[in-house]
Write a protein that holds these residues in place. Structure first.
Motif, mmCIF file in Angstrom:
data_model
loop_
_atom_site.group_PDB
_atom_site.id
_atom_site.type_symbol
_atom_site.label_atom_id
_atom_site.label_comp_id
_atom_site.label_asym_id
_atom_site.label_seq_id
_atom_site.Cartn_x
_atom_site.Cartn_y
_atom_site.Cartn_z
ATOM 1 N N ARG B 238 -36.447 -11.301 62.723
ATOM 2 C CA ARG B 238 -35.272 -10.686 63.332
ATOM 3 C C ARG B 238 -35.641 -10.108 64.694
ATOM 4 O O ARG B 238 -36.814 -9.824 64.952
ATOM 5 N N PRO B 239 -34.620 -9.937 65.564
ATOM 6 C CA PRO B 239 -34.902 -9.462 66.933
ATOM 7 C C PRO B 239 -35.749 -8.194 66.971
ATOM 8 O O PRO B 239 -36.726 -8.130 67.731
ATOM 9 N N GLN B 240 -35.386 -7.215 66.119
ATOM 10 C CA GLN B 240 -36.149 -5.951 66.166
ATOM 11 C C GLN B 240 -37.602 -6.189 65.785
ATOM 12 O O GLN B 240 -38.517 -5.593 66.352
ATOM 13 N N ALA B 242 -39.309 -8.942 66.124
ATOM 14 C CA ALA B 242 -40.004 -9.605 67.230
ATOM 15 C C ALA B 242 -40.446 -8.571 68.256
ATOM 16 O O ALA B 242 -41.582 -8.601 68.754
ATOM 17 N N GLN B 243 -39.540 -7.600 68.522
ATOM 18 C CA GLN B 243 -39.891 -6.550 69.488
ATOM 19 C C GLN B 243 -41.070 -5.727 68.995
ATOM 20 O O GLN B 243 -41.984 -5.412 69.759
ATOM 21 N N THR B 244 -41.011 -5.363 67.692
ATOM 22 C CA THR B 244 -42.106 -4.554 67.134
ATOM 23 C C THR B 244 -43.428 -5.302 67.240
ATOM 24 O O THR B 244 -44.441 -4.725 67.642
ATOM 25 N N VAL B 246 -44.385 -7.621 69.250
ATOM 26 C CA VAL B 246 -44.890 -7.669 70.631
ATOM 27 C C VAL B 246 -45.389 -6.292 71.052
ATOM 28 O O VAL B 246 -46.457 -6.161 71.655
ATOM 29 N N ALA B 247 -44.627 -5.241 70.683
ATOM 30 C CA ALA B 247 -45.011 -3.886 71.080
ATOM 31 C C ALA B 247 -46.354 -3.505 70.458
ATOM 32 O O ALA B 247 -47.159 -2.796 71.065
#
Lengths: 122, 284
Positions: B238-240, B242-244, B246-247
């Motif tokens: 999910r988008p979130q 993916a962000q996590t 990468v972060a």
């Protein structure tokens, strides 16, 4: 007298089926024999069948990588086939991902893989 | 020894004074405490058995709650506690079955002799021990239930499904910890062997959060599958998430990741050499 692992030839492929417990001397002998056989029979591929291997340690893990590296030097591709789930988990836990070694689920798929890549090369 | 025998006899006398009456009162008191959640007939049977066993044990000279003479009584109490634990009663409600007998016996003290009081105290100590025993058994039964449920959950939550000839998928639902990942890993790898599949899809749509540890577990599973000669695709990111990822700076390296299970399946089929043609004749 330590046991020697037999090396069989199927066309251009050498088949090593490991059926015995691997001790260090057996592994060293296998490396030597295999290198000689690849040259003597001008093999293009090596299939190592470890279906019967239930226990591995880091030494055996490294052996697979070493054999693959030696074979590649001699222009033969190595495929390790039939690794059991428990063995795979052990190798991962040991931190050995066998980077340069190709793998296949069983002998048939391994031979098919070699066939495909040899066809690509020819 | 004589004194002990004497004590037992007195306890026995205390209980035998209106035996039927005592048992009936006991049952009434317990059933009031349980607020009718257990049938009167069942309670009747349980408590009468207990009462008889208690009298028998005292007749045999039992004084110690962990002694030989009370083994039958303990067996009965064990069964009672286990049943109560399974039926969802609270620990107090379970122990009440034992302690209520003390309340029922209290009126005997009025106008009783000093020996009666001593006998009552001794009996009450015995009942206290038995009550504690009940609670202990109850707790143990509860813990067993919890452990069994955790095992079941572990089994239930990790199905491996076959999507196509040579393509299997593991839809992961819920938080991943080491124990679960181990189960997932073993099941996935075994399924690869059993079905002879060369493509595996790990779908993490149902995983609420991905941290470094979860990612580590996933990577291990994928490397193990690769060692066996199968390829893994991670889907359902999910988008979130993916962000996590990468972060957190987690590197998935050359592992293929797809946003949806559909995309992953399409890729897996392509790699497995399956070609899809729509009825209209065009390729997909």
């Amino acid at each position: 007298m330590t046991e020697r692992v037999p090396i069989l030839r199927i066309g251009e492929v050498l088949l090593v089926s490991i059926q015995v417990d691997l001790d260090d001397q057996t592994v060293m002998n296998l490396q030597e024999d295999l290198a000689e056989q690849i040259v003597a029979r001008s093999a293009r591929g090596v299939v190592i069948d470890i279906t019967a291997v239930e226990i591995v340690d880091s030494f055996v893990g490294r052996m697979l990588a070493t054999i693959a590296a030696i074979s590649r030097m001699l222009d033969a591709e190595t495929v390790v086939v039939g690794m059991r789930p428990a063995v795979a988990i052990t190798l991962v836990e040991l931190g050995l991902s066998l980077g340069g070694v190709r793998t296949a689920l069983d002998l048939e798929k391994g031979l098919a893989l070699l066939g495909r890549s040899n066809a690509g090369r020819a | 020894m004589v004194a002990k025998q004497d004590g037992s006899a007195r306890l026995l006398k205390l209980l035998s004074t209106g035996e039927q009456d005592l048992a009936a009162q006991w049952i009434t008191q317990v059933s009031a405490g349980l607020a009718g959640r257990i049938s009167r007939a069942e309670l009747d049977r349980e408590l009468n058995e207990l009462f008889t066993a208690l009298v028998e044990a005292l007749r045999a000279g039992g004084q110690d709650a962990h002694g030989e003479e009370l083994s039958e009584l303990r067996a009965l109490l064990t069964e009672l506690s286990r049943n109560r634990a399974r039926q969802g009663f609270t620990p107090s409600e379970t122990a009440l079955s034992v302690f209520a007998l003390k309340h029922v016996l209290e009126p005997v003290l009025e106008g009783g002799t000093k020996d009666d009081v001593l006998a009552y105290l001794r009996l009450s100590r015995l009942l206290d021990d038995l009550g504690l025993f009940t609670i202990e058994t109850y707790t143990r039964a509860r813990e067993e239930i919890i452990a069994a449920q955790a095992d079941q959950l572990l089994e239930l939550s990790t199905p491996v499904v076959k999507l196509w000839d040579g393509v299997i998928a593991v839809p992961l639902v819920g938080t991943l910890d080491s124990a679960r990942t181990q189960v997932v890993m073993e099941k996935l790898l075994q399924a690869l062997v059993d079905t002879g599949s060369e493509q595996a899809i790990i779908d993490i749509t149902g995983v609420p959060a991905v941290d470094t540890q979860v990612a580590q577990h996933l990577l291990k599973t994928i490397v193990a599958a690769r060692l066996m000669g199968a390829e893994c695709t991670v889907s359902g990111i999910r988008p979130q998430i993916a962000q996590t990822i990468v972060a957190l700076g987690i590197e998935f390296g050359d592992i293929v990741t797809k946003a949806s299970l559909a995309d992953a399946l399409q890729l897996a089929l392509k790699k497995a050499g399956v070609e899809m043609i729509s009825p209209a004749g065009g390729r997909r």
